[in-house]
Write a protein that holds these residues in place. Structure first.
Motif, PDB file in Angstrom:
ATOM      1  N   SER A   1       0.819  -1.216   0.000  1.00  0.00           N
ATOM      2  CA  SER A   1       0.000   0.000   0.000  1.00  0.00           C
ATOM      3  C   SER A   1       0.852   1.265   0.000  1.00  0.00           C
ATOM      4  N   THR A   2       0.257   2.311  -0.538  1.00  0.00           N
ATOM      5  CA  THR A   2       0.834   3.643  -0.457  1.00  0.00           C
ATOM      6  C   THR A   2      -0.254   4.526   0.147  1.00  0.00           C
ATOM      7  N   ILE A   3      -0.121   4.757   1.456  1.00  0.00           N
ATOM      8  CA  ILE A   3      -1.161   5.426   2.246  1.00  0.00           C
ATOM      9  C   ILE A   3      -0.500   6.415   3.199  1.00  0.00           C
ATOM     10  N   SER A   4      -1.167   7.549   3.426  1.00  0.00           N
ATOM     11  CA  SER A   4      -0.783   8.492   4.476  1.00  0.00           C
ATOM     12  C   SER A   4      -2.038   8.788   5.287  1.00  0.00           C
ATOM     13  N   ALA A   5      -1.973   8.552   6.602  1.00  0.00           N
ATOM     14  CA  ALA A   5      -3.138   8.792   7.463  1.00  0.00           C
ATOM     15  C   ALA A   5      -2.689   9.341   8.803  1.00  0.00           C
ATOM     16  N   VAL A   6      -3.561  10.151   9.417  1.00  0.00           N
ATOM     17  CA  VAL A   6      -3.280  10.714  10.739  1.00  0.00           C
ATOM     18  C   VAL A   6      -4.075  10.007  11.841  1.00  0.00           C
ATOM     19  N   GLY A   7      -4.972   9.136  11.438  1.00  0.00           N
ATOM     20  CA  GLY A   7      -5.797   8.416  12.399  1.00  0.00           C
ATOM     21  C   GLY A   7      -6.856   7.623  11.688  1.00  0.00           C
ATOM     22  N   GLY A   8      -7.789   7.106  12.482  1.00  0.00           N
ATOM     23  CA  GLY A   8      -8.854   6.319  11.887  1.00  0.00           C
ATOM     24  C   GLY A   8     -10.049   6.195  12.805  1.00  0.00           C
ATOM     25  N   TRP A   9     -11.124   5.721  12.223  1.00  0.00           N
ATOM     26  CA  TRP A   9     -12.383   5.537  12.945  1.00  0.00           C
ATOM     27  C   TRP A   9     -12.722   4.062  13.058  1.00  0.00           C
TER      28      TRP A   9
ATOM     29  N   GLY B   1      -1.246  10.689  16.315  1.00  0.00           N
ATOM     30  CA  GLY B   1      -0.264  11.636  16.831  1.00  0.00           C
ATOM     31  C   GLY B   1       0.634  12.213  15.758  1.00  0.00           C
ATOM     32  N   GLY B   2       0.294  12.023  14.523  1.00  0.00           N
ATOM     33  CA  GLY B   2       1.075  12.508  13.387  1.00  0.00           C
ATOM     34  C   GLY B   2       0.726  11.674  12.175  1.00  0.00           C
ATOM     35  N   THR B   3       1.340  12.011  11.061  1.00  0.00           N
ATOM     36  CA  THR B   3       1.054  11.275   9.820  1.00  0.00           C
ATOM     37  C   THR B   3       1.877   9.994   9.772  1.00  0.00           C
ATOM     38  N   VAL B   4       1.206   8.890   9.501  1.00  0.00           N
ATOM     39  CA  VAL B   4       1.864   7.592   9.327  1.00  0.00           C
ATOM     40  C   VAL B   4       1.704   7.214   7.858  1.00  0.00           C
ATOM     41  N   THR B   5       2.822   6.871   7.218  1.00  0.00           N
ATOM     42  CA  THR B   5       2.838   6.643   5.774  1.00  0.00           C
ATOM     43  C   THR B   5       3.424   5.287   5.428  1.00  0.00           C
ATOM     44  N   SER B   6       2.876   4.684   4.395  1.00  0.00           N
ATOM     45  CA  SER B   6       3.497   3.509   3.777  1.00  0.00           C
ATOM     46  C   SER B   6       3.695   3.832   2.307  1.00  0.00           C
ATOM     47  N   THR B   7       4.793   3.343   1.741  1.00  0.00           N
ATOM     48  CA  THR B   7       5.068   3.529   0.316  1.00  0.00           C
ATOM     49  C   THR B   7       5.353   2.165  -0.284  1.00  0.00           C
ATOM     50  N   ALA B   8       4.379   1.647  -1.019  1.00  0.00           N
ATOM     51  CA  ALA B   8       4.473   0.309  -1.624  1.00  0.00           C
ATOM     52  C   ALA B   8       4.891  -0.728  -0.578  1.00  0.00           C
TER      53      ALA B   8
END
Length: 136
Positions: free
Chosen positions: A86-94, A114-121
């Motif tokens: 995945s290539t995702i950037s998120a600061v949280g979730g529901w 608590g900040g942006t968490v990212t995955s790149t491929a």
């Protein structure tokens, strides 16, 4: 006492069925946290390679009554490698209870990373460090 028995029964009754966790690109405002009740209130769900709208299944478990703190813990199992390649950037979730549609799916709570968490491929995981509580 009886109030604690009721919170346990309420937690057991509500936390049955299916739950999901979806990722978002911005933290909700205090007003949003006070007023959002269904999944269709969320306008900032992430998009990206390897991410499916609506999120992933989440396992929720009701614990034993904590008589010292007058509450019942509800834990969410960590979402290890929930989104792969995945290539995702998120600061949280529901976390939400699946009822049938975005207009009826019930929001349970927001988790701030608590900040942006990212995955790149790569793999994207969410670790829950504390339970939710149903207070007596």
């Amino acid at each position: 006492g009886n109030a604690l028995i009721l919170t346990k029964r309420m937690a057991d009754a509500y936390f049955t069925g299916s739950f999901k966790f979806l990722l978002v690109s911005s933290v909700p405002s205090e007003s949003d946290l006070d007023t959002f009740d269904f999944r269709d209130d969320i306008a900032n769900e992430v998009t990206g390679a390897g991410y499916t709208a609506g999120g992933v299944a989440a396992t929720v478990t009701v614990g034993s009554v904590d008589t010292t703190n007058d509450r019942t813990p509800v834990t969410i199992t960590d979402l290890t490698n929930a989104w792969t390649s995945s290539t995702i950037s998120a600061v949280g979730g529901w976390l939400y209870k699946v009822v049938g549609s975005s207009a009826t799916d019930q929001l349970v709570g927001f988790v701030d990373f608590g900040g942006t968490v990212t995955s790149t491929a790569g793999n994207y995981s969410v670790t829950f460090t504390a339970p939710l509580y149903v207070n007596g």
